[in-house]
Enzyme design. Structure first.
Site, PDB file in Angstrom:
ATOM      1  N   ASN A 262      72.323 -66.255 -24.547  1.00 18.63           N
ATOM      2  CA  ASN A 262      72.665 -66.038 -23.248  1.00 18.63           C
ATOM      3  C   ASN A 262      72.205 -66.768 -22.277  1.00 18.63           C
ATOM      4  OD1 ASN A 262      73.936 -63.894 -24.462  1.00 18.63           O
ATOM      5  ND2 ASN A 262      72.519 -62.375 -23.366  1.00 18.63           N
TER       6      ASN A 262
ATOM      7  N   ASN B 295      79.641 -62.248 -23.061  1.00 19.76           N
ATOM      8  CA  ASN B 295      80.278 -62.364 -24.202  1.00 19.76           C
ATOM      9  C   ASN B 295      81.009 -63.329 -25.048  1.00 19.76           C
ATOM     10  OD1 ASN B 295      78.644 -60.054 -25.657  1.00 19.76           O
ATOM     11  ND2 ASN B 295      79.680 -58.809 -24.012  1.00 19.76           N
TER      12      ASN B 295
ATOM     13  N   LYS C 104      79.424 -53.273 -15.696  1.00 18.77           N
ATOM     14  CA  LYS C 104      79.077 -53.526 -16.833  1.00 18.77           C
ATOM     15  C   LYS C 104      80.098 -54.638 -17.479  1.00 18.77           C
ATOM     16  CE  LYS C 104      76.935 -52.699 -21.411  1.00 18.77           C
ATOM     17  NZ  LYS C 104      76.529 -51.777 -22.326  1.00 18.77           N
TER      18      LYS C 104
ATOM     19  N   ALA D 121      69.445 -54.316 -28.538  1.00 19.55           N
ATOM     20  CA  ALA D 121      68.806 -54.115 -29.747  1.00 19.55           C
ATOM     21  C   ALA D 121      69.287 -55.161 -30.796  1.00 19.55           C
ATOM     22  CB  ALA D 121      69.144 -52.834 -30.306  1.00 19.55           C
TER      23      ALA D 121
ATOM     24  N   SER E   8      76.393 -59.409 -28.241  1.00 17.93           N
ATOM     25  CA  SER E   8      76.759 -58.734 -29.233  1.00 17.93           C
ATOM     26  C   SER E   8      78.111 -59.453 -29.694  1.00 17.93           C
ATOM     27  CB  SER E   8      77.216 -57.344 -28.885  1.00 17.93           C
ATOM     28  OG  SER E   8      78.097 -57.186 -27.795  1.00 17.93           O
TER      29      SER E   8
ATOM     30  N   GLY F 294      77.544 -43.958 -34.887  1.00 20.55           N
ATOM     31  CA  GLY F 294      77.387 -45.035 -34.784  1.00 20.55           C
ATOM     32  C   GLY F 294      75.855 -45.700 -35.122  1.00 20.55           C
TER      33      GLY F 294
END
Length: 299
Positions: free
Chosen positions: A201, A191, A183, A128, A253, A9
């Protein structure tokens, strides 16, 4: 002898882990899909948290080289995990496989696909962002936890040591399922809301989102409590607000996936909650799920 880390990935987070591991002189390879075989860059620019830039030139592998893998860190999108692992013909049975993806509900299928391999799962709060085809930015430092999925996985707690030296933190938990649920509880609020409303966010802290965040967090907590989560609603909401504050300038993401026309991981986040809700009322979860699916063009 140092074990080579093969990262399956090569997204933003996978490349960030590769960069951080190579900085500690750890052997690392990035496994690329066939579609990227003809157009990948031999190096990528890594932008660290302190804005320092450097070129990273990892070793690249492809599926037919699976027999050479020593330790496999799976960092694909959730929906890519099973197809990607299924393509690794000849993966040695003794190779530990670490699932480090968003969402839940995949480990059981991986255990069936790879019944002889040591299987671990993990969670990370590192952030990231890919800023170009060959440029990756590390946007946030966090904790990383690993834990066993099957009995053979219990023998690999030592893998946290090299990860800790590279990432700043890596711990071992025998109850990784609980950490995954916690999480998921954060992702299930941040999300889909940020993706559907096209916001950072931190904008979830604005008064206009107060009611929906309150109701959604109630639904998420109710479902996860039914699955055995022991965190109180108050504890969960404090943690949620803290993450929103700490990642205020970040895009989630799922937001990035929708913005770039990619499939999202909604089936493994909100979809996981809907699957396990049973008779529990979860109207906001249901609405958000349908909205994201609509944006994906799948409804």
């Amino acid at each position: 002898m140092m074990r080579e880390w093969t990262i399956l990935g090569a997204g933003a987070l996978g490349c960030t882990f590769a960069a951080l591991l190579t900085e500690q002189k750890r052997p690392v390879s990035l496994m690329l899909s066939d579609r990227r075989r003809r157009h990948f860059h031999p190096a990528f620019e890594f932008i660290a948290l302190n804005e320092r830039r450097r070129l990273v030139s990892p070793h690249y592998r492809f599926a037919e080289q699976a027999a050479d893998i020593e330790c496999l860190l799976v960092m694909t999108k959730a929906y890519q995990v099973l197809p990607a692992l299924g393509s690794l013909r000849g993966l040695p049975r003794e190779v530990p496989v670490i699932l480090l993806h968003n969402g839940m509900g995949i480990a059981e299928d991986v255990a069936k696909l790879l019944p002889h391999n040591p299987l671990l799962a993990g969670v990370t709060s590192h952030g990231a962002l890919r800023e170009g085809n060959s440029q990756v930015r590390h946007t946030g430092k966090g904790e990383t936890w690993l834990g066993p999925v099957n009995e053979k996985g219990k023998a690999f707690s030592h893998l946290t040591k090299p990860l800790a030296s590279a990432l700043g933190h890596a711990g071992w938990s025998e109850d990784i399922l609980s950490l995954q649920r916690r999480k998921l509880a954060i992702n299930a609020v941040i999300n889909p809301l940020t993706a559907c409303h096209n916001i950072y966010n931190g904008q979830l802290s604005e008064p206009r989102f107060a009611d929906v965040v309150e109701q959604l967090s109630q639904e998420v907590h109710t479902v996860l409590s039914a699955l055995g989560e022991t965190e109180t609603l108050e504890q969960y909401r404090r943690r949620l607000n803290s993450v929103i504050e700490l990642t205020a300038t970040n895009y989630s993401s799922m937001h990035q996936d929708l913005a770039h026309g990619r499939p999202t991981e909604i089936d493994y986040i909100t979809g996981y909650l809907l699957k396990h809700a049973g008779e529990l009322p979860v109207p906001v979860c249901q609405q958000l799920y349908q909205e994201v699916k609509k944006h994906e063009g799948q409804v």
